[in-house]
Design a protein around this motif. Structure first.
Motif, PDB file in Angstrom:
ATOM      1  N   ASP A  57      35.640  57.158  25.447  1.00 42.65           N
ATOM      2  CA  ASP A  57      36.623  56.361  24.720  1.00 42.65           C
ATOM      3  C   ASP A  57      36.607  56.915  23.292  1.00 42.65           C
ATOM      4  N   CYS A  58      37.652  56.651  22.508  1.00 39.24           N
ATOM      5  CA  CYS A  58      37.727  57.226  21.151  1.00 39.24           C
ATOM      6  C   CYS A  58      37.518  56.202  20.033  1.00 39.24           C
ATOM      7  N   ASP A  59      38.458  55.245  19.894  1.00 41.48           N
ATOM      8  CA  ASP A  59      38.305  54.256  18.804  1.00 41.48           C
ATOM      9  C   ASP A  59      37.015  53.463  18.991  1.00 41.48           C
ATOM     10  N   GLY A  60      36.142  53.528  17.986  1.00 45.40           N
ATOM     11  CA  GLY A  60      34.902  52.756  18.068  1.00 45.40           C
ATOM     12  C   GLY A  60      33.745  53.509  18.692  1.00 45.40           C
ATOM     13  N   VAL A  61      34.031  54.708  19.258  1.00 44.12           N
ATOM     14  CA  VAL A  61      32.958  55.509  19.878  1.00 44.12           C
ATOM     15  C   VAL A  61      32.849  56.848  19.147  1.00 44.12           C
ATOM     16  N   ILE A  62      33.996  57.555  19.084  1.00 43.63           N
ATOM     17  CA  ILE A  62      34.060  58.867  18.405  1.00 43.63           C
ATOM     18  C   ILE A  62      34.377  58.657  16.927  1.00 43.63           C
ATOM     19  N   TRP A  63      35.317  57.758  16.651  1.00 39.04           N
ATOM     20  CA  TRP A  63      35.788  57.554  15.276  1.00 39.04           C
ATOM     21  C   TRP A  63      36.275  56.115  15.056  1.00 39.04           C
TER      22      TRP A  63
END
Ligand code: DEZ
Ligand code: MG
Length: 302
Positions: free
Chosen positions: A25-31
């Motif tokens: 997942d991206c929002d909240g995990v990567i950035w």
């Protein structure tokens, strides 16, 4: 089965050794927005170094796959377009390949360039982008159903207006057979320091006014899962889904029979995970960046 908290290096090494594909997942995990979560860049580089397959699976429909690839590159992360799956891409694939959207119809879009671009790439024209001028009671009558609209597609829209909602409402209610599609329905949007209203918070106003239930494409739902599983021929036994939301990312992994790792840098808290009524991840960890220590051990042993 309660989630296992990972912290010791042996736990982290065992996690990485056990899976050959990691869905992120991206929002909240990567950035958060355009700010990387600390040490995530090093973690992703380490996983690539170890020959792992990385897939990025985001419910954020504001950006197209091509523009996500540019965002990753600008942040120093190696990610090819075909490694990125957004809810906008899943929506375009669904309309084109499953719904067989008619070529003489257009989609009324409440959302960002990600949706418009992905729909355009599968030959579906979109309208609604410029419906931002204020409405007053006398001008309300200007707004009417558009018979050319065959689908209303709803995604995160930072410039949502009454005019857009009124147009979407009329097309859903008055156009026979008009599809009502949501890219996702996340209740909130993780922003780092704060959590903001998500797509689902805005979508609920249209659900309430039309009394219609949209078909939701993104995690944890089947259209996104089918999209990723078909593109990657994933083996559930050796695939791990990494996310920050229990009701989307972790449930998505559970639905796909995947192992799941929840991070605490986004929406979910440790208390959320310890609630036995919530979807239970296989593992949880403070941050994806914690895995970067394995890269250090690699360089020491090199
Ligand atoms: O409100 C939204 O749309 C979501 O919070 C956002 O899209 C989540 O993106 P993800 O965490 O799936 O990358
Ligand atoms: Mg997230």
């Amino acid at each position: 089965m309660p989630a296992q908290k990972l912290s010791a290096r042996d736990d982290l090494e065992a996690l990485v050794a056990r899976y050959d594909t990691f869905l992120f997942d991206c929002d909240g995990v990567i950035w958060h927005g355009s700010t990387l979560v600390p040490h995530v860049q090093a973690t992703l580089a380490m996983l690539r170094q170890r020959g792992k397959r990385l897939v990025f699976v985001t419910n954020n429909s504001a950006t197209s796959r091509k523009d996500y690839a540019k965002k990753f590159a600008a942040l120093g992360i190696d990610a090819a377009v075909d490694e990125i799956f957004s809810s906008a891409y899943a929506t375009a694939a669904y309309l084109a390949e499953v719904a067989r959207f008619p070529s003489d119809k257009v989609a009324y879009v409440i959302g960002g360039s990600g949706i418009r671009s992905e729909l355009r790439d599968v030959g579906i024209a979109t309208i609604g982008e410029d419906d931002t001028t204020p409405v007053s009671l006398p001008t309300l009558a200007e707004i009417e159903p558009n018979p050319a609209v065959g689908a209303v597609v709803f995604g995160i829209d930072y410039d949502i207006t009454y005019r857009k909602l009124a147009n979407a409402h009329l097309n859903i209610v008055h156009n026979p057979g008009c599809l009502f599609i949501a890219t996702n329905d996340d209740r909130t949007l993780p922003g780092g320091k704060y959590v903001y209203p998500g797509t689902g918070a805005m979508l609920s106003s249209l659900v309430h006014s039309t009394q219609r239930t949209p078909l939701v494409m993104g995690k944890p739902n089947k259209p996104m899962l089918d999209c990723v599983m078909q593109n990657y021929h994933l083996d559930p036994a050796t695939t791990c889904m990494v996310g920050d939301r229990l009701d989307t990312d972790i449930l998505f992994g559970i639905n796909g029979g995947l192992a799941t790792l929840c991070v605490l840098t986004g929406v979910a808290s440790e208390a959320d995970i310890l609630d036995p009524a919530a979807p239970q991840p296989t593992y949880y960890i403070d941050s994806l960046g914690d895995l970067a220590t394995l890269a250090e051990s690699e360089s020491e042993s090199a």
